[in-house]
Design a protein around this motif. Structure first.
Motif, PDB file in Angstrom:
ATOM      1  N   SER A 109       0.846  -1.189   0.000  1.00  0.00           N
ATOM      2  CA  SER A 109       0.000   0.000   0.000  1.00  0.00           C
ATOM      3  C   SER A 109       0.883   1.241   0.000  1.00  0.00           C
ATOM      4  O   SER A 109       1.779   1.371   0.828  1.00  0.00           O
ATOM      5  CB  SER A 109      -0.922   0.026   1.226  1.00  0.00           C
ATOM      6  N   GLU A 129      -0.220   4.058   0.718  1.00  0.00           N
ATOM      7  CA  GLU A 129      -0.760   4.958   1.736  1.00  0.00           C
ATOM      8  C   GLU A 129      -0.347   4.559   3.147  1.00  0.00           C
ATOM      9  O   GLU A 129      -0.578   5.298   4.093  1.00  0.00           O
ATOM     10  CB  GLU A 129      -2.292   4.989   1.653  1.00  0.00           C
ATOM     11  N   PHE A 130       0.246   3.385   3.298  1.00  0.00           N
ATOM     12  CA  PHE A 130       0.617   2.906   4.622  1.00  0.00           C
ATOM     13  C   PHE A 130       2.124   2.932   4.788  1.00  0.00           C
ATOM     14  O   PHE A 130       2.866   2.386   3.962  1.00  0.00           O
ATOM     15  CB  PHE A 130       0.090   1.492   4.849  1.00  0.00           C
ATOM     16  N   HIS A 131       2.567   3.570   5.862  1.00  0.00           N
ATOM     17  CA  HIS A 131       3.997   3.642   6.165  1.00  0.00           C
ATOM     18  C   HIS A 131       4.167   3.416   7.664  1.00  0.00           C
ATOM     19  O   HIS A 131       4.256   4.365   8.439  1.00  0.00           O
ATOM     20  CB  HIS A 131       4.582   4.995   5.749  1.00  0.00           C
ATOM     21  N   TYR A 175      -7.812  -3.798   8.113  1.00  0.00           N
ATOM     22  CA  TYR A 175      -7.660  -2.739   7.113  1.00  0.00           C
ATOM     23  C   TYR A 175      -6.779  -1.646   7.716  1.00  0.00           C
ATOM     24  O   TYR A 175      -7.276  -0.654   8.233  1.00  0.00           O
ATOM     25  CB  TYR A 175      -9.015  -2.163   6.696  1.00  0.00           C
ATOM     26  N   PRO A 176      -5.460  -1.823   7.683  1.00  0.00           N
ATOM     27  CA  PRO A 176      -4.581  -0.882   8.378  1.00  0.00           C
ATOM     28  C   PRO A 176      -4.371   0.432   7.641  1.00  0.00           C
ATOM     29  O   PRO A 176      -4.262   0.466   6.414  1.00  0.00           O
ATOM     30  CB  PRO A 176      -3.261  -1.666   8.469  1.00  0.00           C
ATOM     31  N   TYR A 177      -4.368   1.508   8.414  1.00  0.00           N
ATOM     32  CA  TYR A 177      -3.962   2.830   7.943  1.00  0.00           C
ATOM     33  C   TYR A 177      -2.893   3.331   8.908  1.00  0.00           C
ATOM     34  O   TYR A 177      -2.888   2.962  10.088  1.00  0.00           O
ATOM     35  CB  TYR A 177      -5.141   3.797   7.915  1.00  0.00           C
ATOM     36  N   THR A 178      -2.026   4.180   8.421  1.00  0.00           N
ATOM     37  CA  THR A 178      -0.932   4.644   9.270  1.00  0.00           C
ATOM     38  C   THR A 178      -1.460   5.341  10.520  1.00  0.00           C
ATOM     39  O   THR A 178      -0.983   5.085  11.639  1.00  0.00           O
ATOM     40  CB  THR A 178      -0.015   5.608   8.492  1.00  0.00           C
ATOM     41  N   TRP A 179      -2.458   6.221  10.358  1.00  0.00           N
ATOM     42  CA  TRP A 179      -2.973   6.969  11.515  1.00  0.00           C
ATOM     43  C   TRP A 179      -3.655   6.045  12.513  1.00  0.00           C
ATOM     44  O   TRP A 179      -3.478   6.192  13.739  1.00  0.00           O
ATOM     45  CB  TRP A 179      -3.937   8.068  11.055  1.00  0.00           C
ATOM     46  N   SER A 180      -4.421   5.068  12.030  1.00  0.00           N
ATOM     47  CA  SER A 180      -5.109   4.162  12.957  1.00  0.00           C
ATOM     48  C   SER A 180      -4.119   3.207  13.617  1.00  0.00           C
ATOM     49  O   SER A 180      -4.281   2.816  14.780  1.00  0.00           O
ATOM     50  CB  SER A 180      -6.192   3.368  12.221  1.00  0.00           C
ATOM     51  N   ASP A 182      -3.103  -9.973   1.141  1.00  0.00           N
ATOM     52  CA  ASP A 182      -4.133  -9.266   1.918  1.00  0.00           C
ATOM     53  C   ASP A 182      -5.157 -10.238   2.491  1.00  0.00           C
ATOM     54  O   ASP A 182      -5.608 -10.079   3.629  1.00  0.00           O
ATOM     55  CB  ASP A 182      -4.841  -8.240   1.025  1.00  0.00           C
TER      56      ASP A 182
END
Length: 450
Positions: free
Chosen positions: A41, A43-45, A95-100, A166
């Motif tokens: 992704s 968007e994910f770091h 469903y990982p996001y950096t902020w979450s 995924d």
């Protein structure tokens, strides 16, 4: 049911609740760095090591207010709500996001402080001087079954997988979230213990008797919360806790190593073949077997009490030294920081899966030696202030774990092992001194367990 039977049942329920929760969370911690390396992704770091450093850093800071939270809402609700935060962290990986990812890391750090302070309180108020060693062993053995079940699932699910898709990730973390929630609700089965006779000296200063039933606005409740915080701060500076702090700090460093770093190292060893990723699960199982064996033998067998706690800690140190030496010989030095493709380097011997798994077993056995004896000695020496004492214990342990997860992003394997060797030696020496202090009080106490 007799009071002693009720207390034992509470310990067993406590152990099963933690077993379910940490089947999910420890498995999550063991695989998250590997999972995130495979997560495609733009968007994910995020870094699993950085997340765990945040968790343990916040955990450490929150430990000084955790006794106040347990005082206000009681140990049962404290464990339940903390467990929900753990479940939320695990669910985030679906469903990982950096902020979450990093927000959940902060929240679970807060929850961990409250959870473990409440656990120490429940363990102590359901034990006497003669049963604290047995109960510590029962709890520890049940807790460490979490390493067996979760990692067996990982081995079966990822066997032969070079890359984690995924779908693989989502299937695993949905299952782990459900398992964690089961553990949360088990805490509601814990029953209020019968009050101990005044002569036994087992009265608990934290309002454990209040549990969740007397949390209604009672005069002085907030003043007791403040008092619990002050006691925790003062206890940190006592001679006994200062002596124990080095060995507690060592358990934080080696917790980081066996729960996060070593599994990542095994998964990065391309010389282990296509099954390297699934070997992370087998490694976790071997660690769990060592933990369960150690918890059962050294915590539950009271006949060893005549020798005190020091021989068990010495055995743990020797066991860890053997494990560190084998890992040094067997695992490539750049394995902790290798990219997703892994490392082709070789250490000092031809990489052996058998040696790697035996080292995992030794890591678990040595860890159980240290932790069962620390639980026992803290429960004995600070019986009248158990919640602040266990809060300080987790404060020290978690701040060292956070430090270790931070440097794991940068240090090669041999430097990490050197830090463990030096800290383990110093921690064992200071534990021996603390145990001699505890033994000197045997004339005035019914000191009958390790």
């Amino acid at each position: 049911m007799s009071p002693e039977g009720k207390n034992l049942l509470n310990i067993v329920i406590l152990g099963f609740g933690f077993m379910f929760m940490f089947t999910a969370f420890q498995t999550c911690g063991n695989i998250e760095q590997t999972v995130l390396k495979s997560f495609n992704s733009t968007e994910f770091h995020g870094s699993g090591y950085t997340s765990m450093a945040i968790i343990y850093g916040v955990f450490s800071a929150s430990n000084m207010i955790a006794p106040s939270v347990v005082t206000v809402i009681g140990p049962q609700l404290s464990m339940f709500f903390s467990g929900l935060l753990y479940s939320g962290y695990i669910a985030m990986f679906i469903y990982p996001y950096t902020w979450s990812f990093y927000t959940a890391s902060v929240l679970v750090g807060i929850g961990a402080a409250v959870l473990w302070t409440a656990q120490g309180n429940v363990l102590t108020i359901n034990s006497t001087d003669s049963t604290i060693g047995r109960n510590s062993g029962i709890f520890w053995a049940l807790l460490q079954f979490s390493l067996f079940f979760g990692n067996l699932y990982i081995y079966c699910a990822w066997h032969g997988h070079v890359h984690i898709t995924d779908k693989d990730r989502q299937t695993v973390f949905i299952s782990l979230t459900v398992i964690s929630l089961v553990g949360c609700f088990l805490f509601f089965l814990i029953r209020k213990p019968d009050p101990q006779p005044a002569a036994s000296g087992a009265a608990e200063s934290l309002p454990q008797a209040e549990s969740t039933e007397s949390c209604s606005a009672r005069p002085g409740l907030w003043s007791q919360a403040l008092d619990a915080f002050v006691k925790a701060c003062k206890m940190f500076a006592t001679k006994e806790m200062l002596l124990l702090s080095v060995s507690i700090g060592y358990t934080g460093l080696e917790l980081t190593f066996y729960s996060g770093v070593y599994g990542t190292c095994i998964g990065a060893m391309t010389r282990f073949g296509q099954d390297a990723k699934s070997l992370i699960g087998i490694s976790g199982i071997c660690i769990g077997i060592g933990e369960i064996l150690g918890g059962s033998v050294f915590g539950m067998l009271n006949k060893c009490s005549r020798f005190g706690r020091n021989p068990v800690v010495l055995l743990g140190l020797i066991t860890h030294y053997v494990a560190f030496y084998l890992i040094f010989l067997n695992i490539a030095s750049d394995a902790p920081i290798a990219p997703e493709e892994g490392t082709d380097l070789q250490a000092y011997i031809t990489p052996s899966v058998g040696v790697a798994m035996f080292s995992s077993f030794l890591l678990g056995l040595g860890d159980s030696c240290f932790n069962t004896q620390l639980l026992s000695i803290i429960g004995f020496m600070f019986r009248d202030n158990s919640a602040p004492a266990f809060a300080v214990f987790k404060f020290i342990q978690s701040i060292m774990a956070a430090l270790a997860f931070f440097y794991s992003n940068y240090l090669l394997l041999h430097w990490q092992l050197l830090i463990l060797v030096l800290t383990g030696f110093m921690g064992s020496v200071t534990f021996f001194m603390a145990e001699w202090t505890a033994q000197s009080s045997r004339r005035e106490s019914d000191y009958d367990s390790i």
